[in-house]
Design a protein around this motif. Structure first.
Motif, PDB file in Angstrom:
ATOM      1  N   GLU A  22       0.822  -1.210   0.000  1.00  0.00           N
ATOM      2  CA  GLU A  22       0.000   0.000   0.000  1.00  0.00           C
ATOM      3  C   GLU A  22       0.860   1.265   0.000  1.00  0.00           C
ATOM      4  N   LEU A  23       1.999   1.219   0.674  1.00  0.00           N
ATOM      5  CA  LEU A  23       2.907   2.367   0.579  1.00  0.00           C
ATOM      6  C   LEU A  23       3.361   2.559  -0.863  1.00  0.00           C
ATOM      7  N   GLY A  24       3.657   1.456  -1.549  1.00  0.00           N
ATOM      8  CA  GLY A  24       4.023   1.559  -2.952  1.00  0.00           C
ATOM      9  C   GLY A  24       2.897   2.111  -3.802  1.00  0.00           C
ATOM     10  N   ARG A  25       1.680   1.626  -3.586  1.00  0.00           N
ATOM     11  CA  ARG A  25       0.542   2.114  -4.364  1.00  0.00           C
ATOM     12  C   ARG A  25       0.259   3.587  -4.086  1.00  0.00           C
ATOM     13  N   ALA A  26       0.673   4.066  -2.906  1.00  0.00           N
ATOM     14  CA  ALA A  26       0.521   5.482  -2.578  1.00  0.00           C
ATOM     15  C   ALA A  26       1.631   6.328  -3.184  1.00  0.00           C
ATOM     16  N   GLY A  27       2.575   5.687  -3.870  1.00  0.00           N
ATOM     17  CA  GLY A  27       3.636   6.423  -4.535  1.00  0.00           C
ATOM     18  C   GLY A  27       4.815   6.771  -3.666  1.00  0.00           C
ATOM     19  N   VAL A  28       4.940   6.146  -2.490  1.00  0.00           N
ATOM     20  CA  VAL A  28       6.089   6.400  -1.630  1.00  0.00           C
ATOM     21  C   VAL A  28       7.358   5.972  -2.359  1.00  0.00           C
ATOM     22  N   PRO A  29       8.400   6.807  -2.373  1.00  0.00           N
ATOM     23  CA  PRO A  29       9.603   6.499  -3.155  1.00  0.00           C
ATOM     24  C   PRO A  29      10.501   5.449  -2.506  1.00  0.00           C
ATOM     25  N   LEU A  30      10.012   4.225  -2.466  1.00  0.00           N
ATOM     26  CA  LEU A  30      10.789   3.105  -1.949  1.00  0.00           C
ATOM     27  C   LEU A  30      11.701   2.566  -3.046  1.00  0.00           C
ATOM     28  N   ARG A  31      12.762   1.888  -2.631  1.00  0.00           N
ATOM     29  CA  ARG A  31      13.684   1.275  -3.593  1.00  0.00           C
ATOM     30  C   ARG A  31      13.296  -0.166  -3.923  1.00  0.00           C
TER      31      ARG A  31
ATOM     32  N   PRO B 200       6.883   2.654  -7.468  1.00  0.00           N
ATOM     33  CA  PRO B 200       8.059   3.179  -8.160  1.00  0.00           C
ATOM     34  C   PRO B 200       9.265   2.240  -8.189  1.00  0.00           C
ATOM     35  N   CYS B 201       9.084   0.995  -7.738  1.00  0.00           N
ATOM     36  CA  CYS B 201      10.253   0.144  -7.499  1.00  0.00           C
ATOM     37  C   CYS B 201       9.929  -1.315  -7.811  1.00  0.00           C
ATOM     38  N   PRO B 202      10.954  -2.170  -7.854  1.00  0.00           N
ATOM     39  CA  PRO B 202      10.692  -3.601  -8.021  1.00  0.00           C
ATOM     40  C   PRO B 202       9.884  -4.181  -6.861  1.00  0.00           C
ATOM     41  N   VAL B 203       9.031  -5.135  -7.188  1.00  0.00           N
ATOM     42  CA  VAL B 203       8.228  -5.847  -6.193  1.00  0.00           C
ATOM     43  C   VAL B 203       8.545  -7.337  -6.296  1.00  0.00           C
ATOM     44  N   TRP B 204       8.885  -7.929  -5.165  1.00  0.00           N
ATOM     45  CA  TRP B 204       9.109  -9.369  -5.069  1.00  0.00           C
ATOM     46  C   TRP B 204       8.045  -9.941  -4.145  1.00  0.00           C
TER      47      TRP B 204
END
Length: 249
Positions: free
Chosen positions: A127-136, A156-160
């Motif tokens: 959910e942080l990723g879907r909110a656009g948080v700039p994670l690596r 914004p980043c790879p998801v495993w």
């Protein structure tokens, strides 16, 4: 490597969260990792995950999701967790609060932060990723929760993602929906299915207080389809560590 740890308290979701911060030796800024726990909550095993990451040179925060509580009763846990999983904004608020603590740590390099999580903790990372948080990077084990339409395009980043082939809580239809969401959004994604593993295959058996048992048996009532798989637990951890090395270097 010498690791320093401390508890950190902060408000989130109307509760006082009690998270576990682990710092590597040295003085300079280091890449950092949010570590989200399973549905029952934060216990000693997840704290040791953060310690292990600090030994690898990361600042790591194993974050609380239940206000200092660890649920040993599956029904109580579900009564708390299911409304959370159905409310992306609450998941994001819990994640943002933990992320703010991690970024406020002077040893954290705020431009190199990843999120890993297990079950509910993995859903929070997504959910942080879907909110656009700039994670690596984002890694989720047993947390293949699909989001609201279109929002995965903000990741914004790879998801495993990792899941057991015999996990009844994350069945093939759920895996397919998650994969379709990631693919349609153009995310750099990977899904590993661990043959023969059930739900929570990564977590060793525990006593009612959340401590790991020494006799290899569960000391608490668990939901059907939940079981530890030692070989796949190690493989999943190795996969997560590899993702962090790739994306936080």
């Amino acid at each position: 490597m010498t690791v320093t740890t401390r508890s950190v308290e902060y408000p989130a979701d109307g509760l006082t969260m009690v998270s576990h911060l682990a710092l590597p030796s040295g003085d300079g800024p280091r890449p950092a990792v949010l570590v989200g726990p399973e549905g029952p909550g934060l216990n000693a095993f997840q704290r040791r995950r953060a310690d292990a990451l600090a030994e690898l040179g990361y600042v790591a925060l194993a974050f609380d999701i239940h206000g200092g509580r660890w649920f040993d009763d599956p029904q109580e846990m579900l009564a708390r967790v299911m409304p959370l999983l159905g409310d992306p904004e609450r998941l994001r608020d819990i994640g943002h609060a933990a992320l703010d603590v991690l970024r406020a740590e002077p040893r954290t390099d705020p431009d190199r932060v990843a999120a890993i999580g297990y079950g509910t903790g993995g859903a929070i990372g997504l959910e942080l990723g879907r909110a656009g948080v700039p994670l690596r990077a984002i890694a989720t084990v047993n947390g293949l929760i699909t989001g609201r339409p279109g929002e995965a395009a903000n990741i914004p980043c790879p998801v495993w993602a990792g899941v057991g082939s015999e996990d009844p809580i994350q069945p093939p239809a759920q895996r397919e929906a998650f994969a379709a969401e990631m693919q349609e959004a153009g995310v750099d994604w990977r899904l590993v299915v661990y043959g023969g593993a059930q739900h929570a295959f990564h977590h060793p058996p525990t006593n009612p207080d959340g401590s790991v048992t020494t006799d290899g048996e569960y000391g608490q009532a668990v939901l059907p389809g939940v079981g530890y798989h030692a070989r796949h637990a190690q493989r999943a951890w190795d996969d997560v560590v590899g993702l962090l090395a790739e994306c936080l270097a």
